[in-house]
Design a protein around this motif. Sequence first.
Motif, short mmCIF file in Angstrom:
data_model
loop_
_atom_site.label_atom_id
_atom_site.label_comp_id
_atom_site.label_asym_id
_atom_site.label_seq_id
_atom_site.Cartn_x
_atom_site.Cartn_y
_atom_site.Cartn_z
N LYS A 47 -37.94 -4.80 122.98
CA LYS A 47 -38.66 -4.00 122.00
C LYS A 47 -37.85 -2.78 121.59
N THR A 48 -38.08 -2.31 120.37
CA THR A 48 -37.51 -1.05 119.91
C THR A 48 -38.46 0.07 120.30
N HIS A 329 -33.17 4.93 115.09
CA HIS A 329 -34.02 3.89 114.50
C HIS A 329 -34.70 4.45 113.25
N GLU A 332 -37.31 2.17 111.23
CA GLU A 332 -38.56 1.96 111.97
C GLU A 332 -39.35 3.26 112.09
#
Length: 440
Positions: A47-48, A329, A332
Amino acid sequence: MGTSTRRSRRLMALAAVAALTTGLLAGCSKDSDDGSSNSNDGGGSGKTTLTIGTFGVFGYKQAGLYDEYMKLHPDISIKENVTTRTDVYWPKVLTRLQAGSGTDDIQAIEVGNITEAVQTQGSKFVDLGKDVDKSQWLDWKNAQATTEDGKLIGLGTDVGPMAICYRKDLFAKAGLETDRTKLAAEWKGDWAKYVDVGKEYMKKAPKGTKFVDSASSVYNAALGGGTERYYDKDGNVIWDKSDGVKKAWDVAMSVATSNMSAKLKQFDPTWDQGYAKASFATVACPAWMIGYIEQKSGASGKGNWDVAAAPTASNWGGSFLGVPTASKHQKEAVALAKWLTAPEQQAKVFAKQASFPSTPSAYANLKPAADTTAYFSNAPITQIFADSAKTIPVQYFGIKDQPINTAITDVGILQVEQKGKTPAQGWDAATAEVKDVLGQ
């Protein structure tokens, strides 16, 4: 946001809070020695993990938004890093922004710090204006987070319209009016009238109680209702000539030199204990503070707290979410920031803790949680805060707005309230501290 719950709320502005947070709030999890804490809402291999740095209680976790987002995006894990006080939080963020590393993927920005972020750190944030429909937010809220070249570095969370939260059980014991409408009429138009009610309260105050939590609380509330703060519209420092500052200082001194203050520093542990012990009868409460009061007062406060309109329309707190360019990120993080600040999510946070949205399309259907309404004696919370929000005056914030405010409240006012100094001595102490902040 504003404080802890926001403050924040915010608020100020709240344009605000704000924390405001709020300017100015308590954290939603146990603090570490440096005033911050980590709240890991998930995680897993592959997962991020997105980190979001906040101060006080933004309400995202409490309203279940992190869990909801992670269900919608199974590849995302969210970790919230909470710092209790904005004056601890923001200097750390600045250091990391300037270093170009160590920031969270999303950083909350309190209204008192937004001008500094825009004018000195604009290049360190992603331009969010390219990815959102800016018409969702109040125009003045967007303007606060927009750089001179048109870059939008933060998406608005809450704003901080003001009310007076009061313990009607303590008012009854002191022989005072308990009806919220009649109380509001008693102090309408002037914070000095609010102080007059405090003088009456202290004549028959229940043992161990005071009228108000602190003189600084009254100062912030009164200041939020003026047209002048510490800077003029051209960015010039006017704090020592500001009519708004003078009026707020004078009313705060009326409190600080009387026996009506519990002398508690807001957002410190002793302030939290004051709520739990019902040691003060009133507090100037921006919308984001509703959830904070409910959390800190606990079960014993249910049905004893009520909400009345403040003497003047005032704003304290309010915040923004920004995405640092140092985020690993960015794509996201931008998506999460957009989602958290969308009208639908702002309405959910309001329903949980009454943080007032900066997205007008959410206003028509705002409903506080049933338990919150019951906690505050079925007060028409939405109407009270909405009425205040409609008439809040336009205020201009400057680069050092938040540290100037802290110098006045945490140095000047505390010198009088806690150390017995005269108002003149308190002002001199505040002046010296402000000059140090401004490098004069």
